[in-house]
Design an enzyme around this catalytic site. Structure first.
Site, short mmCIF file in Angstrom:
data_model
loop_
_atom_site.label_atom_id
_atom_site.label_comp_id
_atom_site.label_asym_id
_atom_site.label_seq_id
_atom_site.Cartn_x
_atom_site.Cartn_y
_atom_site.Cartn_z
N ASN A 107 0.87 -1.18 0.00
CA ASN A 107 0.00 0.00 0.00
C ASN A 107 0.91 1.23 0.00
O ASN A 107 1.41 1.64 1.04
CB ASN A 107 -0.91 -0.02 1.23
CG ASN A 107 -2.00 1.06 1.16
OD1 ASN A 107 -1.96 1.95 0.33
ND2 ASN A 107 -2.97 0.96 2.05
N LYS B 239 3.22 0.85 3.34
CA LYS B 239 2.82 -0.17 4.30
C LYS B 239 2.72 -1.50 3.56
O LYS B 239 2.34 -1.54 2.39
CB LYS B 239 1.46 0.16 4.93
CG LYS B 239 1.43 1.46 5.70
CD LYS B 239 0.02 1.74 6.19
CE LYS B 239 -0.06 3.09 6.90
NZ LYS B 239 -1.45 3.40 7.33
N ARG C 261 -2.83 -2.09 -3.63
CA ARG C 261 -4.06 -1.32 -3.56
C ARG C 261 -3.94 -0.13 -4.49
O ARG C 261 -2.98 0.64 -4.43
CB ARG C 261 -4.29 -0.83 -2.12
CG ARG C 261 -5.53 0.03 -1.97
CD ARG C 261 -5.67 0.51 -0.55
NE ARG C 261 -6.84 1.34 -0.38
CZ ARG C 261 -7.24 1.84 0.79
NH1 ARG C 261 -6.55 1.55 1.88
NH2 ARG C 261 -8.31 2.59 0.86
N HIS D 58 -12.73 3.88 -1.40
CA HIS D 58 -12.91 3.13 -0.16
C HIS D 58 -13.75 1.87 -0.39
O HIS D 58 -14.31 1.29 0.53
CB HIS D 58 -13.58 3.97 0.94
CG HIS D 58 -12.67 5.00 1.55
ND1 HIS D 58 -13.16 6.07 2.26
CD2 HIS D 58 -11.32 5.12 1.57
CE1 HIS D 58 -12.15 6.82 2.68
NE2 HIS D 58 -11.02 6.26 2.27
N HIS E 42 -17.18 4.45 6.75
CA HIS E 42 -15.72 4.27 6.85
C HIS E 42 -15.16 5.61 7.29
O HIS E 42 -15.03 6.54 6.49
CB HIS E 42 -15.14 3.85 5.50
CG HIS E 42 -13.64 3.72 5.51
ND1 HIS E 42 -13.00 2.52 5.49
CD2 HIS E 42 -12.67 4.66 5.55
CE1 HIS E 42 -11.69 2.70 5.52
NE2 HIS E 42 -11.47 4.02 5.54
N LEU E 43 -14.86 5.73 8.60
CA LEU E 43 -14.46 7.01 9.17
C LEU E 43 -13.01 6.95 9.61
O LEU E 43 -12.66 6.27 10.58
CB LEU E 43 -15.35 7.36 10.36
CG LEU E 43 -16.86 7.38 10.09
CD1 LEU E 43 -17.64 7.67 11.36
CD2 LEU E 43 -17.19 8.41 9.00
N GLY E 44 -12.16 7.66 8.90
CA GLY E 44 -10.75 7.74 9.23
C GLY E 44 -10.21 9.07 8.79
O GLY E 44 -10.96 10.05 8.66
N ARG F 30 -9.01 16.88 3.77
CA ARG F 30 -9.82 17.10 2.57
C ARG F 30 -11.12 17.80 2.92
O ARG F 30 -11.76 17.50 3.92
CB ARG F 30 -10.11 15.76 1.88
CG ARG F 30 -8.94 15.26 1.04
CD ARG F 30 -9.24 13.90 0.45
NE ARG F 30 -8.60 12.85 1.22
CZ ARG F 30 -8.72 11.55 0.96
NH1 ARG F 30 -9.48 11.15 -0.04
NH2 ARG F 30 -8.11 10.67 1.70
N ASP G 286 -6.04 15.51 13.14
CA ASP G 286 -6.26 14.28 13.90
C ASP G 286 -7.47 14.46 14.83
O ASP G 286 -7.50 15.38 15.65
CB ASP G 286 -5.02 13.95 14.72
CG ASP G 286 -5.04 12.55 15.31
OD1 ASP G 286 -6.03 12.22 15.99
OD2 ASP G 286 -4.08 11.80 15.09
N ILE H 213 -11.42 6.18 13.11
CA ILE H 213 -12.23 7.06 13.95
C ILE H 213 -13.52 6.36 14.36
O ILE H 213 -13.93 6.40 15.52
CB ILE H 213 -12.54 8.38 13.22
CG1 ILE H 213 -11.24 9.18 12.99
CG2 ILE H 213 -13.54 9.21 14.00
CD1 ILE H 213 -11.42 10.44 12.14
N GLY H 214 -14.16 5.68 13.43
CA GLY H 214 -15.42 5.02 13.73
C GLY H 214 -15.29 3.87 14.70
O GLY H 214 -16.19 3.62 15.51
N GLU H 215 -14.15 3.18 14.67
CA GLU H 215 -13.95 2.01 15.51
C GLU H 215 -13.48 2.36 16.92
O GLU H 215 -13.76 1.62 17.87
CB GLU H 215 -12.92 1.07 14.86
CG GLU H 215 -13.39 0.45 13.56
CD GLU H 215 -12.27 -0.23 12.79
OE1 GLU H 215 -11.23 -0.58 13.42
OE2 GLU H 215 -12.40 -0.40 11.57
N GLU I 193 -9.30 -4.27 5.15
CA GLU I 193 -9.11 -4.14 3.71
C GLU I 193 -8.07 -5.12 3.16
O GLU I 193 -8.23 -5.65 2.06
CB GLU I 193 -8.71 -2.70 3.38
CG GLU I 193 -9.81 -1.70 3.66
CD GLU I 193 -9.33 -0.27 3.72
OE1 GLU I 193 -9.70 0.51 2.84
OE2 GLU I 193 -8.58 0.07 4.66
#
Length: 391
Positions: free
Chosen positions: A8, A15, A88, A177, A205-207, A238, A280, A327-329, A378
Site C-alpha cells: 500500500n 505499508k 491497492r 474506499h 468508513h471514518l478515518g 480534505r 487528527d 475514527i469510527g472504531e 481491507e
C-alpha cells in the site's frame, strides 16, 4: 508455504503485509515512512519480534529492495514462497471491476486514470513497476478501491452535466474506499447470518479519509465520494463537498492555479483547515474547548448525519448502520453522538455495548435500525479477491 505480499504505497510511506495464502493469516507486516527525508524509518514486525532501521533520504526504489531483502535475511520467508504481490490502487474507473493481473498495458491504464486520483494513482503505478523490477518472476495484482461502485444505478452514479460529456469523458461517481465498504457489507451479513441481498445497509468508513456508502440488493447503491476522493464528508485534510464555483473564485482572490486550489482542498482543508490546529480527531476532541476545534467537530458530525439521513430516505429505510475505520472504531463518544442525532429515525444505541467496543451489534433490541461496530479489514479483503483470480 505459499504467501501473498500486499503493498500500500503512499506519497511518503509504504505499508505492507505478508499473508499465508492457505489460511489467510498474517505472517509479517512493515512500514517505511518519512521517505526522501531525514530519518527515514524502516520497520518490520513478525511473530513477537521487531526489526527497525533508520536511514536518511530512503528512496522508493531502495525501500522496495529492502523489504524483499529483509524478509529473506530475517528468515520470514523465501522469495520462492511469495506467489504474488498485491497492490491497492484507488482509481480503476469503469475499466477495472475486479482484482487484475498487472502488465505494462494495465499499468498504463492505471496512469491514464490519474485524473480521478491524482494523489494516489501515479505513486501506486510507480510501486507496481518497482516491485516488478525487484521481483521480475512474481505476478503483480492490483485491487481497486473503486471497483465496488462500478455497478451503482446510473441515477446515483452520474452528475447533472450534459449527458454527452458524461459519456465521452467518463465523468461519474467512482466512490473509492470500495474495498472497505464491500468487506463491511459482506462481514455484516455474515455476523447477522442473513443474505447480503436481503439487507439495506449504510456503511461508515471514518478515518483520515472518510466516506459513506449505501448497499441494496447486495450491491453498492450510492457513495459519498465522487469523481475523485475529495468530495463527500469532511475529512482530515480534505474539504469534502464544496461548491465548484469556489475554485475560480479562489484562483482570482489568491492568484493561484486550479491545481493549487485543489491542493488546498485536498491537503489544507477538512479538520485541519477548520480547526487551524490538527487533522487528527484525537487532537480535535481533546481541544474542543477551543471554538474552532469545536466547530470542526460539529461540521464533521453534521456531515455524517446529513448523508446517513439522505441514504435512509433513498433506501426506503435501512436495516443496519455500520461504523468502521480508525475514527469510527475507536471512539464510542462519536458513535453515541451520531446515533443521538439520528434518534428521530428510531436509532437507539446500547450505551454499555457501545462502550465495550466489541465487533457486532451495539444498538438496543428496540432500535428500529441495528447499529453495528465492524472493524474493517481491507488487506484480508484484498487477499481474498486476489486468490479468486490466481491462475
Amino acid at each position: 508455504m505459499p504467501k501473498i505480499l500486499l503493498m500500500n504505497a503512499g506519497s511518503s510511506s509504504v505499508k505492507w503485509k505478508l499473508f499465508e495464502l492457505t489460511d489467510e493469516s498474517v505472517v509479517a507486516k512493515g512500514l517505511v515512512e518519512r521517505m526522501l527525508a531525514p530519518g527515514s524509518k524502516f520497520e518490520i514486525k513478525y511473530g513477537d519480534q521487531t526489526y527497525q532501521e533508520t536511514q536518511d533520504g530512503l528512496t522508493y526504489e531502495k525501500a522496495a529492495e529492502m523489504i524483499i531483502e529483509k524478509i529473506q535475511e530475517l528468515k520470514i520467508t523465501s522469495l520462492a514462497d511469495i506467489k504474488c504481490v498485491g497492490h491497492r490502487v484507488v482509481a480503476g474507473g469503469t475499466k477495472f471491476t475486479q482484482a487484475t493481473k498487472m502488465d505494462q498495458a494495465a499499468i498504463k491504464e492505471v496512469l491514464a486514470l490519474s485524473d480521478h486520483a491524482p494523489l494516489h494513482n501515479p505513486m501506486e503505478a510507480k510501486y507496481i513497476e518497482l516491485m516488478q523490477q525487484v521481483m521480475p518472476n512474481t505476478p503483480q495484482y492490483a485491487v481497486f478501491d473503486s471497483q465496488f461502485f462500478t455497478q451503482m444505478p446510473e441515477e446515483n452514479a452520474i452528475f447533472s452535466l450534459p449527458y454527452e460529456l458524461t459519456q465521452k469523458y467518463g465523468i461519474r461517481r467512482y466512490g473509492e474506499h470500495g474495498i472497505s465498504h464491500e468487506y463491511l457489507a459482506q462481514k455484516t451479513a455474515e455476523l447477522l447470518e442473513k443474505p447480503l441481498a436481503d439487507l439495506k445497509l449504510i456503511t461508515l468508513h471514518l478515518g483520515s479519509g472518510s466516506s459513506v456508502s449505501a448497499v441494496k440488493d447486495g450491491k453498492a447503491f450510492t457513495s459519498s465520494m465522487g469523481f475523485t476522493p475529495l468530495t463527500g464528508l469532511t475529512m482530515g485534510t480534505r474539504a469534502g463537498d464544496v461548491d465548484p464555483s469556489i475554485v475560480p473564485f479562489l484562483m482570482k482572490k489568491l492568484d493561484k492555479t486550479a491545481d493549487e486550489v485543489l491542493e488546498l482542498f485536498n491537503q489544507k482543508s477538512g479538520l485541519l483547515g477548520l480547526s487551524g490546529y490538527s487533522d487528527d480527531m484525537r487532537d480535535i476532541k481533546a481541544n474542543q474547548a477551543d471554538r474552532r476545534c469545536k466547530l470542526a467537530l460539529d461540521v464533521y458530525l453534521n456531515k455524517i448525519v446529513s448523508y446517513v439521513g439522505s441514504y435512509f430516505v433513498q433506501l426506503g429505510g435501512a436495516d443496519v448502520l455500520v461504523f468502521a475505520g480508525g475514527i469510527g472504531e475507536n471512539n464510542p463518544w462519536l458513535r453515541a453522538d451520531v446515533c443521538q442525532r439520528l434518534a428521530c429515525l428510531g436509532v437507539q444505541l446500547d450505551q454499555e455495548l457501545n462502550e465495550a467496543g466489541h465487533e457486532g451489534v451495539i444498538s438496543t433490541e428496540n432500535s428500529k435500525v441495528k447499529v453495528m461496530l465492524v472493524p474493517t479489514n481491507e488487506e484480508l479483503a484484498m487477499v481474498q479477491q486476489i486468490k479468486a483470480q490466481l491462475d
